[in-house]
Scaffold this motif. Structure first.
Motif, short mmCIF file in Angstrom:
data_model
loop_
_atom_site.label_atom_id
_atom_site.label_comp_id
_atom_site.label_asym_id
_atom_site.label_seq_id
_atom_site.Cartn_x
_atom_site.Cartn_y
_atom_site.Cartn_z
N LYS A 1 0.81 -1.26 0.05
CA LYS A 1 -0.03 -0.04 0.09
C LYS A 1 0.89 1.39 0.02
O LYS A 1 0.31 2.27 -0.15
CB LYS A 1 -0.85 0.21 1.24
N TYR A 2 2.13 0.84 0.26
CA TYR A 2 3.07 2.28 0.60
C TYR A 2 4.33 2.37 -0.47
O TYR A 2 4.69 3.12 -0.92
CB TYR A 2 3.72 2.38 1.76
N PHE A 3 4.86 1.00 -0.85
CA PHE A 3 5.93 0.98 -1.56
C PHE A 3 5.64 -0.13 -2.56
O PHE A 3 5.16 -0.96 -2.49
CB PHE A 3 7.15 0.69 -0.69
N SER A 4 6.25 0.12 -3.86
CA SER A 4 6.30 -0.91 -4.90
C SER A 4 7.57 -2.08 -4.40
O SER A 4 8.19 -1.75 -3.58
CB SER A 4 6.83 -0.51 -6.15
N TYR A 5 7.24 -3.25 -4.83
CA TYR A 5 8.11 -4.32 -4.48
C TYR A 5 9.46 -3.94 -4.86
O TYR A 5 10.51 -4.17 -4.44
CB TYR A 5 7.66 -5.65 -5.05
N ASP A 6 9.76 -3.20 -6.04
CA ASP A 6 10.99 -2.76 -6.78
C ASP A 6 11.70 -1.79 -5.75
O ASP A 6 12.93 -2.12 -5.31
CB ASP A 6 10.96 -2.11 -8.03
N LYS A 7 10.96 -1.04 -5.15
CA LYS A 7 11.59 -0.09 -4.26
C LYS A 7 11.87 -0.73 -2.83
O LYS A 7 13.00 -0.42 -2.31
CB LYS A 7 10.59 1.09 -3.70
N LEU A 8 11.14 -1.62 -2.34
CA LEU A 8 11.63 -2.45 -1.03
C LEU A 8 12.74 -3.17 -1.32
O LEU A 8 13.59 -3.47 -0.60
CB LEU A 8 10.23 -3.49 -0.68
N LEU A 9 12.79 -3.99 -2.65
CA LEU A 9 13.89 -4.95 -2.76
C LEU A 9 15.34 -4.06 -3.14
O LEU A 9 16.27 -4.25 -2.91
CB LEU A 9 13.59 -5.71 -3.95
N ASP A 10 14.95 -2.80 -3.66
CA ASP A 10 16.06 -1.81 -3.79
C ASP A 10 16.86 -1.32 -2.74
O ASP A 10 18.19 -1.77 -2.65
CB ASP A 10 15.99 -0.56 -4.50
N ASN A 11 16.18 -1.16 -1.63
CA ASN A 11 16.68 -1.06 -0.29
C ASN A 11 17.32 -2.25 0.39
O ASN A 11 18.50 -2.07 0.75
CB ASN A 11 15.47 -0.42 0.68
N ILE A 12 16.85 -3.42 0.08
CA ILE A 12 17.80 -4.60 0.63
C ILE A 12 18.88 -5.09 -0.20
O ILE A 12 19.94 -5.04 0.35
CB ILE A 12 16.61 -5.63 0.55
N MET A 13 18.66 -4.49 -1.59
CA MET A 13 20.00 -4.79 -2.39
C MET A 13 21.05 -3.82 -2.02
O MET A 13 22.11 -4.04 -1.88
CB MET A 13 19.69 -4.57 -3.74
#
Length: 488
Positions: free
Chosen positions: A378-390
């Motif tokens: 609801k707040y972030f795209s999966y790409d944005k979440l995974l970018d931060n993990i990467m």
């Protein structure tokens, strides 16, 4: 009765007598311990009362810091202090290793989360499976590498550490004033928190005669900034490094925005260098002192007097304490054994993702834990979440980032002193609906007597620039405009 029987009876009587004596000794000892409890409570209350009295009546002297202390290896050797262009690379070897680890995880027999528990036990396996599937099949390493490098990035050695930072200068007419802005990220965030805000901060907008030159460093030990090779790099020491970085870039005077642990560093920066920081905008405006905590506790007797219309952010007291106890376990772990958890997280990209996503979930909105999907989509795209993990995985920085919390804990006395020293720097607070902590305006003024204003949003969590970049930028512009008007 024979002599043997009589002797046995005497021996038995002696044993019984010894047992009785020991029993009485244990009883006396128990009585002594019980009687000592009130004394111990009195001592504890006296210590707390003294600390509060000290907070109320005494402003500590500014602790002395070495502004050139070396945190890197080979302290005696000269360092290359030039500014060097930098590019983040997702190598083929790294991608191959990740995909192999993905396959190992995919083939592993996994324990399923309980039904109807959502994220109350932590990351739910069904929700994580969706993110993991996106990581494996839809996350484009090449496209995301280009995204990571969309802005100019550099490295320079400050106090023995190679510091990575994003630096974006605006392209505007000469009649538009350009002011430098230092953006300090949170944990488990990164410079990526500000990627969508940067174009908005560097573009002219109606009603404002200025734009920002943006400097976004990875804090030491985070992302591609080198971590210290010896203990002691606490928030106040990081503040000195950030100041020296800005001096290196030619900015003697600048504005600061801090969020989460970035607030800790920014607050120390404004306190140590009040004549250099032109204004401090905080997305986590809190005052972590004994005096503030006591006000919070006593305020439970009259919540509306303490927090006005925001009483729900502090009370009911019992519910808030229960929430803090439930959600602060990670703080204790990271403040005591960062390397232990760091080894486990760096070894497994899936484990790293799970740990970070759990914190992103609760810090964005505590209600997310009751959503089967964790509410993150609801707040972030999966790409944005995974970018931060990467960012953490590719740089191998999770362990050094976790050490921030132990250094902060170990340097408590100095950090507490800085928290109690008022800073005259013009300050603005951005309050968010889902923030973990809250300080009323009158409490903020104990630390920031020149509190120019505050904004309260009925949305948003710790990663506000990541979650709602437009609203975040609007508030930064509003705050700096107010700071500039003070000079007129």
């Amino acid at each position: 009765m024979g002599k043997k029987d009589k002797k046995k009876e005497n021996d038995s009587a002696k044993v019984s007598k010894k047992k009785e004596v020991r029993k009485e000794q244990r009883k006396d000892k128990g009585v002594n311990i019980v009687s000592a409890i009130p004394f111990l409570i009195l001592v504890g209350l006296s210590m707390l009362a003294y600390r509060v009295y000290d907070d109320l009546t005494h402003i500590p002297a500014t602790p002395e810091l070495d502004f050139n202390r070396n945190w890197g290896p080979n302290a005696s050797e000269p360092k290359d202090t030039s500014i060097r262009p930098y590019r983040i690379v997702f190598s083929d070897a790294m991608e191959g290793e990740l995909r192999w680890l993905f396959e190992v995880y995919r083939r592993t027999l996994k324990k399923k989360s309980f039904e109807d528990t959502a994220w109350t036990y932590g990351v739910h396996t069904d929700a994580f499976a969706k993110i993991f599937s996106h990581w494996v099949f839809k996350y484009s390493f090449r496209d995301r590498e280009r995204y990571f490098n969309k802005f100019e990035q550099f490295k320079t050695n400050v106090q023995g550490l190679d510091i990575h930072y994003v630096h974006v200068k605006p392209k505007v007419d000469k009649n538009v004033m350009v002011v430098p802005l230092l953006l300090l990220h949170s944990w488990p965030g990164s410079v990526l928190e500000f990627y969508e805000a940067i174009p908005l901060l560097t573009a002219a907008r109606p009603g404002y005669n200025f734009v920002f030159e943006v400097i976004v460093p990875s804090l030491p030990g985070f992302g591609f900034s080198q971590g210290a090779v010896r203990p002691g790099l606490s928030p106040n020491q990081i503040a000195v490094i950030m100041r020296n970085l800005m001096q290196r870039l030619g900015h003697k005077y600048y504005y600061v925005e801090g969020n989460g642990i970035g607030h800790n560093v920014g607050a120390d920066l404004a306190t140590i260098f009040p004549n250099e920081v032109l204004g401090f905008h905080s997305s986590s405006p809190v005052v972590p002192t004994n005096r503030a905590y006591l006000t919070w506790i006593l305020g439970a007797l009259w919540p509306t007097f303490v927090a006005n219309g925001d009483a729900d952010k502090l009370y009911p007291l019992g519910d808030k304490i229960k929430f803090y106890l439930e959600e602060s376990g990670y703080l204790h772990l990271q403040a005591t054994k960062p390397d232990t958890i760091g080894i486990a997280l760096q070894d497994s990209p899936v484990g790293l993702a799970s740990y970070i996503l759990d914190r992103m979930m609760i810090m964005t909105d505590p209600a997310n834990k009751f959503d089967p999907d964790g509410g993150l989509d609801k707040y972030f795209s999966y790409d944005k979440l995974l970018d931060n993990i990467m960012m953490y995985y590719v740089s191998g920085s999770i362990t050094t980032s976790l050490r921030f919390f132990k250094e902060n804990f170990d340097d408590y006395e100095v950090e507490n002193a800085f928290a109690r020293i008022p800073t005259p720097v013009p300050t603005w607070g951005l309050r968010l609906k889902n923030a973990f902590s809250y300080s009323p305006d009158f409490v903020l003024r104990w630390k920031y007597p020149n509190l120019v204003g505050t904004t309260s949003y009925d949305f948003g969590g710790q990663f506000i620039a990541f979650e709602r970049p437009k609203e975040f930028v609007e508030d930064v512009f509003k705050a700096v405009k107010a700071f500039l008007e003070l000079k007129k």
